[in-house]
Design an enzyme around this catalytic site. Structure first.
Site, PDB file in Angstrom:
ATOM      1  N   THR A  68      -2.460   0.845  -4.337  1.00 41.96           N
ATOM      2  CA  THR A  68      -3.034   1.839  -3.696  1.00 41.96           C
ATOM      3  C   THR A  68      -4.463   2.001  -4.185  1.00 41.96           C
ATOM      4  O   THR A  68      -4.851   1.898  -5.410  1.00 41.96           O
ATOM      5  CB  THR A  68      -2.183   3.170  -3.826  1.00 41.96           C
ATOM      6  OG1 THR A  68      -2.917   4.185  -3.114  1.00 41.96           O
ATOM      7  CG2 THR A  68      -1.922   3.540  -5.505  1.00 41.96           C
ATOM      8  N   SER A  69      -5.362   2.678  -3.261  1.00 39.85           N
ATOM      9  CA  SER A  69      -6.784   2.956  -3.671  1.00 39.85           C
ATOM     10  C   SER A  69      -6.818   4.247  -3.926  1.00 39.85           C
ATOM     11  O   SER A  69      -7.582   5.022  -4.399  1.00 39.85           O
ATOM     12  CB  SER A  69      -7.501   2.997  -2.150  1.00 39.85           C
ATOM     13  OG  SER A  69      -7.546   1.811  -1.740  1.00 39.85           O
TER      14      SER A  69
ATOM     15  N   ASP B 244      -1.722  -0.538   6.128  1.00 40.15           N
ATOM     16  CA  ASP B 244      -1.985   0.091   7.430  1.00 40.15           C
ATOM     17  C   ASP B 244      -3.269   0.209   7.812  1.00 40.15           C
ATOM     18  O   ASP B 244      -3.606   0.747   8.854  1.00 40.15           O
ATOM     19  CB  ASP B 244      -1.122   1.610   7.194  1.00 40.15           C
ATOM     20  CG  ASP B 244      -2.078   2.703   6.408  1.00 40.15           C
ATOM     21  OD1 ASP B 244      -2.646   3.287   6.941  1.00 40.15           O
ATOM     22  OD2 ASP B 244      -2.235   2.070   5.177  1.00 40.15           O
TER      23      ASP B 244
ATOM     24  N   LYS C 282     -10.510  -1.713  -2.195  1.00 43.13           N
ATOM     25  CA  LYS C 282     -10.223  -2.429  -0.984  1.00 43.13           C
ATOM     26  C   LYS C 282     -11.602  -2.026  -0.114  1.00 43.13           C
ATOM     27  O   LYS C 282     -11.984  -0.732  -0.310  1.00 43.13           O
ATOM     28  CB  LYS C 282      -9.152  -1.684  -0.315  1.00 43.13           C
ATOM     29  CG  LYS C 282      -7.904  -2.153  -1.079  1.00 43.13           C
ATOM     30  CD  LYS C 282      -6.455  -1.291  -0.485  1.00 43.13           C
ATOM     31  CE  LYS C 282      -5.228  -1.505  -1.392  1.00 43.13           C
ATOM     32  NZ  LYS C 282      -4.194  -0.829  -0.868  1.00 43.13           N
TER      33      LYS C 282
ATOM     34  N   ASP D 255       1.059  -1.261   0.115  1.00 43.92           N
ATOM     35  CA  ASP D 255      -0.054   0.024   0.001  1.00 43.92           C
ATOM     36  C   ASP D 255       1.081   1.254   0.074  1.00 43.92           C
ATOM     37  O   ASP D 255       2.335   1.142   0.266  1.00 43.92           O
ATOM     38  CB  ASP D 255      -1.058  -0.153   1.223  1.00 43.92           C
ATOM     39  CG  ASP D 255      -1.706   1.141   1.497  1.00 43.92           C
ATOM     40  OD1 ASP D 255      -2.416   1.448   0.379  1.00 43.92           O
ATOM     41  OD2 ASP D 255      -1.812   1.771   2.428  1.00 43.92           O
ATOM     42  N   LEU D 256       0.489   2.291  -0.189  1.00 48.72           N
ATOM     43  CA  LEU D 256       1.057   3.485  -0.355  1.00 48.72           C
ATOM     44  C   LEU D 256       1.196   4.534   0.649  1.00 48.72           C
ATOM     45  O   LEU D 256       1.969   4.745   1.829  1.00 48.72           O
ATOM     46  CB  LEU D 256       0.811   4.462  -1.649  1.00 48.72           C
ATOM     47  CG  LEU D 256       1.706   5.626  -2.037  1.00 48.72           C
ATOM     48  CD1 LEU D 256       3.283   5.415  -1.952  1.00 48.72           C
ATOM     49  CD2 LEU D 256       1.072   6.265  -3.183  1.00 48.72           C
ATOM     50  N   ASP D 257      -0.058   5.144   1.094  1.00 50.52           N
ATOM     51  CA  ASP D 257      -0.547   6.245   1.989  1.00 50.52           C
ATOM     52  C   ASP D 257      -0.558   5.477   3.405  1.00 50.52           C
ATOM     53  O   ASP D 257      -1.464   4.611   3.671  1.00 50.52           O
ATOM     54  CB  ASP D 257      -1.477   7.072   1.811  1.00 50.52           C
ATOM     55  CG  ASP D 257      -1.188   7.709   0.183  1.00 50.52           C
ATOM     56  OD1 ASP D 257      -0.691   8.678   0.391  1.00 50.52           O
ATOM     57  OD2 ASP D 257      -2.113   7.196  -0.549  1.00 50.52           O
TER      58      ASP D 257
END
Length: 216
Positions: A106-107, A163, A138, A9-11
């Protein structure tokens, strides 16, 4: 922990963009007379358009799209204050040096995600799955299933780093093993993950095998 590919995931996992996300979505909540805190609790880990549609179900599709466009433009053009989380650069450097398959899943939209990666001067993965590539975001497993298949791998051979509860659910439902990062959710909220770490600084690539080592 052996693997063939890693899905990040990114953020909240590789970078901290919470200040910008918080500002954008609180403005959205105020524009639409929504409870700000409940809005913030809902949106993390989910595609923005999906969140807009679910938070504002009575709006027309055109007005939902307009709200999404405002959010997307704001988050694409505002990258000041976004920082790389502890351990990110070191782990990605190890993966790049040994040509280990990895992807970002990522979303966020392509525009927002690319702007953040470039602002933080992180390596650009060969596989970058964004909200633009998927039909169901997601917590649906589609994003991580697509991430694994785009690496040419089965999901069961991949480890997900997440996260947010929605992302953990997505990874688990895809059949991946999941490592939860202590970013802004509790262990209880991320309990479905296989392993819980404080940051990526606790994770390293093993010297002699395609596996991960963990330290306290």
């Amino acid at each position: 922990m052996n693997f063939k590919g890693l899905l990040f995931d990114l953020d909240g996992t590789l970078i901290d963009s919470l200040a910008i996300v918080d500002l954008a979505w609180r403005q959205f909540a105020r524009r639409n007379q929504l409870d700000e805190d409940k809005t913030m609790d809902f949106i993390h880990g989910r595609p923005a358009l999906q969140s807009v549609q679910q938070l504002l179900p009575d709006l027309s599709k055109a007005k939902q799209q307009h709200e999404f466009n405002l959010l997307n433009e704001f988050e694409t053009n505002n990258t000041d204050g976004i920082v790389v989380l502890n351990g990110t650069r070191e782990l990605l450097a190890q993966l790049e040096a040994r040509d280990v398959p990895w992807a970002i899943v990522t979303s966020g939209t392509k525009a927002v995600a690319f702007a953040r990666v470039q602002a933080c001067q992180l390596p650009m993965p060969k596989v970058f799955i964004t909200a633009d590539h998927i039909n169901k975001g997601k917590p649906d497993p589609e994003p991580y299933l697509l991430g694994a298949s785009s690496l040419g791998l089965d999901a069961s051979d991949c480890i997900v780093f997440e996260d947010a509860p929605a992302g953990v659910t997505s990874g688990v439902e895809a059949g991946c093993r999941v490592i939860a990062i202590d970013s802004h959710y509790t262990k209880q909220q991320l309990a479905a993950a296989d392993i819980f770490v404080d940051s990526l600084a606790q994770v390293s690539l093993s010297a002699h095998a395609l596996s991960l080592d963990f330290k306290a």
